[in-house]
Design a protein around this motif. Sequence first.
Motif, PDB file in Angstrom:
ATOM      1  N   GLU A  92       0.833  -1.207   0.000  1.00  0.00           N
ATOM      2  CA  GLU A  92       0.000   0.000   0.000  1.00  0.00           C
ATOM      3  C   GLU A  92       0.867   1.257   0.000  1.00  0.00           C
ATOM      4  OE1 GLU A  92      -2.955   2.226   3.186  1.00  0.00           O
ATOM      5  OE2 GLU A  92      -3.023   0.031   3.062  1.00  0.00           O
ATOM      6  N   ALA A  93       1.937   1.235   0.773  1.00  0.00           N
ATOM      7  CA  ALA A  93       2.803   2.413   0.875  1.00  0.00           C
ATOM      8  C   ALA A  93       3.515   2.703  -0.440  1.00  0.00           C
ATOM      9  CB  ALA A  93       3.820   2.220   1.999  1.00  0.00           C
ATOM     10  N   VAL A  94       4.145   1.685  -1.032  1.00  0.00           N
ATOM     11  CA  VAL A  94       4.940   1.943  -2.237  1.00  0.00           C
ATOM     12  C   VAL A  94       4.061   2.261  -3.441  1.00  0.00           C
ATOM     13  CG1 VAL A  94       6.888   0.576  -1.421  1.00  0.00           C
ATOM     14  CG2 VAL A  94       5.142  -0.521  -2.845  1.00  0.00           C
ATOM     15  N   GLN A  95       2.772   1.873  -3.376  1.00  0.00           N
ATOM     16  CA  GLN A  95       1.847   2.182  -4.464  1.00  0.00           C
ATOM     17  C   GLN A  95       1.088   3.488  -4.235  1.00  0.00           C
ATOM     18  OE1 GLN A  95      -0.710  -1.251  -4.911  1.00  0.00           O
ATOM     19  NE2 GLN A  95       0.882  -2.485  -5.892  1.00  0.00           N
ATOM     20  N   ALA A  96       1.294   4.118  -3.084  1.00  0.00           N
ATOM     21  CA  ALA A  96       0.542   5.328  -2.751  1.00  0.00           C
ATOM     22  C   ALA A  96       0.944   6.486  -3.659  1.00  0.00           C
ATOM     23  CB  ALA A  96       0.783   5.707  -1.293  1.00  0.00           C
ATOM     24  N   PRO A  97      -0.037   7.297  -4.092  1.00  0.00           N
ATOM     25  CA  PRO A  97       0.300   8.494  -4.867  1.00  0.00           C
ATOM     26  C   PRO A  97       1.235   9.390  -4.052  1.00  0.00           C
ATOM     27  CG  PRO A  97      -2.069   8.075  -4.904  1.00  0.00           C
ATOM     28  CD  PRO A  97      -1.484   7.144  -3.882  1.00  0.00           C
ATOM     29  N   GLY A  98       2.270   9.830  -4.658  1.00  0.00           N
ATOM     30  CA  GLY A  98       3.199  10.721  -3.977  1.00  0.00           C
ATOM     31  C   GLY A  98       4.375  10.025  -3.319  1.00  0.00           C
ATOM     32  N   PHE A  99       4.305   8.679  -3.151  1.00  0.00           N
ATOM     33  CA  PHE A  99       5.432   8.005  -2.503  1.00  0.00           C
ATOM     34  C   PHE A  99       6.693   8.119  -3.353  1.00  0.00           C
ATOM     35  CE2 PHE A  99       8.088   4.291  -1.508  1.00  0.00           C
ATOM     36  CZ  PHE A  99       8.244   4.469  -0.139  1.00  0.00           C
ATOM     37  N   GLY A 100       6.540   7.902  -4.656  1.00  0.00           N
ATOM     38  CA  GLY A 100       7.701   8.013  -5.535  1.00  0.00           C
ATOM     39  C   GLY A 100       8.304   9.403  -5.504  1.00  0.00           C
ATOM     40  N   GLY A 101       7.445  10.426  -5.486  1.00  0.00           N
ATOM     41  CA  GLY A 101       7.943  11.792  -5.408  1.00  0.00           C
ATOM     42  C   GLY A 101       8.689  12.047  -4.113  1.00  0.00           C
ATOM     43  N   SER A 102       8.187  11.476  -3.009  1.00  0.00           N
ATOM     44  CA  SER A 102       8.866  11.635  -1.719  1.00  0.00           C
ATOM     45  C   SER A 102      10.247  11.006  -1.746  1.00  0.00           C
ATOM     46  CB  SER A 102       8.028  11.005  -0.605  1.00  0.00           C
ATOM     47  OG  SER A 102       6.796  11.678  -0.451  1.00  0.00           O
ATOM     48  N   VAL A 103      10.359   9.830  -2.368  1.00  0.00           N
ATOM     49  CA  VAL A 103      11.658   9.161  -2.466  1.00  0.00           C
ATOM     50  C   VAL A 103      12.608   9.975  -3.338  1.00  0.00           C
ATOM     51  CG1 VAL A 103      12.849   7.093  -3.315  1.00  0.00           C
ATOM     52  CG2 VAL A 103      10.695   6.866  -2.059  1.00  0.00           C
ATOM     53  N   ARG A 104      12.106  10.470  -4.460  1.00  0.00           N
ATOM     54  CA  ARG A 104      12.959  11.236  -5.374  1.00  0.00           C
ATOM     55  C   ARG A 104      13.450  12.529  -4.740  1.00  0.00           C
ATOM     56  NH1 ARG A 104       9.005   9.495  -9.236  1.00  0.00           N
ATOM     57  NH2 ARG A 104       7.895  11.466  -8.959  1.00  0.00           N
ATOM     58  N   GLN A 105      12.603  13.167  -3.925  1.00  0.00           N
ATOM     59  CA  GLN A 105      12.929  14.488  -3.390  1.00  0.00           C
ATOM     60  C   GLN A 105      13.552  14.442  -2.001  1.00  0.00           C
ATOM     61  OE1 GLN A 105       9.231  16.675  -3.630  1.00  0.00           O
ATOM     62  NE2 GLN A 105       8.916  16.034  -5.755  1.00  0.00           N
ATOM     63  N   ALA A 106      13.655  13.260  -1.406  1.00  0.00           N
ATOM     64  CA  ALA A 106      14.183  13.157  -0.044  1.00  0.00           C
ATOM     65  C   ALA A 106      15.643  13.589   0.014  1.00  0.00           C
ATOM     66  CB  ALA A 106      14.034  11.724   0.461  1.00  0.00           C
ATOM     67  N   GLU A 107      16.046  14.010   1.202  1.00  0.00           N
ATOM     68  CA  GLU A 107      17.439  14.390   1.439  1.00  0.00           C
ATOM     69  C   GLU A 107      18.193  13.175   1.968  1.00  0.00           C
ATOM     70  OE1 GLU A 107      20.016  17.358   4.352  1.00  0.00           O
ATOM     71  OE2 GLU A 107      17.880  17.734   4.018  1.00  0.00           O
ATOM     72  N   TYR A 108      19.228  12.774   1.266  1.00  0.00           N
ATOM     73  CA  TYR A 108      20.033  11.617   1.653  1.00  0.00           C
ATOM     74  C   TYR A 108      21.450  12.072   1.988  1.00  0.00           C
ATOM     75  CZ  TYR A 108      16.332   9.104  -0.863  1.00  0.00           C
ATOM     76  OH  TYR A 108      15.126   8.626  -1.304  1.00  0.00           O
ATOM     77  N   SER A 109      21.983  11.552   3.086  1.00  0.00           N
ATOM     78  CA  SER A 109      23.404  11.776   3.341  1.00  0.00           C
ATOM     79  C   SER A 109      24.233  10.944   2.375  1.00  0.00           C
ATOM     80  CB  SER A 109      23.754  11.410   4.783  1.00  0.00           C
ATOM     81  OG  SER A 109      23.494  10.037   5.023  1.00  0.00           O
ATOM     82  N   SER A 110      23.686   9.777   1.993  1.00  0.00           N
ATOM     83  CA  SER A 110      24.305   8.944   0.968  1.00  0.00           C
ATOM     84  C   SER A 110      23.238   8.033   0.397  1.00  0.00           C
ATOM     85  CB  SER A 110      25.460   8.110   1.537  1.00  0.00           C
ATOM     86  OG  SER A 110      24.972   7.125   2.433  1.00  0.00           O
ATOM     87  N   ALA A 111      23.390   7.706  -0.873  1.00  0.00           N
ATOM     88  CA  ALA A 111      22.542   6.702  -1.522  1.00  0.00           C
ATOM     89  C   ALA A 111      23.497   5.781  -2.266  1.00  0.00           C
ATOM     90  CB  ALA A 111      21.529   7.351  -2.452  1.00  0.00           C
ATOM     91  N   SER A 112      24.293   5.066  -1.480  1.00  0.00           N
ATOM     92  CA  SER A 112      25.376   4.249  -2.022  1.00  0.00           C
ATOM     93  C   SER A 112      24.834   2.892  -2.440  1.00  0.00           C
ATOM     94  CB  SER A 112      26.474   4.058  -0.972  1.00  0.00           C
ATOM     95  OG  SER A 112      26.961   5.312  -0.524  1.00  0.00           O
ATOM     96  N   TRP A 113      25.073   2.546  -3.705  1.00  0.00           N
ATOM     97  CA  TRP A 113      24.598   1.276  -4.247  1.00  0.00           C
ATOM     98  C   TRP A 113      25.798   0.444  -4.684  1.00  0.00           C
ATOM     99  CZ3 TRP A 113      25.124  -0.909  -9.130  1.00  0.00           C
ATOM    100  CH2 TRP A 113      24.370  -2.078  -9.340  1.00  0.00           C
ATOM    101  N   GLN A 114      25.800  -0.821  -4.247  1.00  0.00           N
ATOM    102  CA  GLN A 114      26.918  -1.716  -4.521  1.00  0.00           C
ATOM    103  C   GLN A 114      26.526  -2.755  -5.562  1.00  0.00           C
ATOM    104  OE1 GLN A 114      28.860  -3.554  -1.069  1.00  0.00           O
ATOM    105  NE2 GLN A 114      28.902  -5.481  -2.193  1.00  0.00           N
ATOM    106  N   GLY A 115      27.288  -2.826  -6.644  1.00  0.00           N
ATOM    107  CA  GLY A 115      27.050  -3.830  -7.668  1.00  0.00           C
ATOM    108  C   GLY A 115      27.511  -5.209  -7.229  1.00  0.00           C
ATOM    109  N   ARG A 116      27.201  -6.208  -8.022  1.00  0.00           N
ATOM    110  CA  ARG A 116      27.515  -7.592  -7.679  1.00  0.00           C
ATOM    111  C   ARG A 116      29.013  -7.839  -7.563  1.00  0.00           C
ATOM    112  NH1 ARG A 116      23.572 -10.800  -5.711  1.00  0.00           N
ATOM    113  NH2 ARG A 116      24.206 -12.653  -6.868  1.00  0.00           N
TER     114      ARG A 116
END
Length: 209
Positions: free
Chosen positions: A30-54
Amino acid sequence: MTVSVILHDAIGASPAEIEFIRESVALLREAVQAPGFGGSVRQAEYSSASWQGRHGTIRELNGGGVWDRIVQGRESGHCGDHALNLSIEIADLPDATAGRGVIGATRIGTLPIFSARWFLERCMMVDDPVNYAAHLMHQWMHVSGFVHRKDEAGKDAPSVVSRLVRRTLEPKHGERIDAQLTALVTLSVERCDCCEVTGSAPGVGMQVA
């Protein structure tokens, strides 16, 4: 574009625990499908969004890159199927009485998610599936490949997105959110340690209370 959430396994869980986990998974959906959730994720302030590949390479993503992996349901090393795939194993992880309790642990980019039995029991005791849904989101972020930096502010991608899940569910399900559990989870999210990458060995994401 819609993302689903699919529970494949709940290893070591009793029938009552499985029922509670399924309810939490439904709330996460319900949360991830909620209107506006994607916008909140895109606009959030992150100290880091570090992604590690395989292969261990780490890249910094922006908010759009974080949401792209979520909405496509991209677990590390797999093509996106627009679903957050969850396989959970209920584990006897250290609780807070042993010092710094561990809520969950996930090897980066792999399933299952190890979820602490004591934390599940506490969520069930106060009938709070919302905080458990936020916990599952945090751990899925590790399955997708997101790692923590040594950041005590709790503003890295797994921590921020899990809080956005709880915030999104609060208007409709706020009466089921236990304040003490929220304080515990907030503390744990803000003090998560994980993901020391050494050579080809994958990191382990731990949610610590």
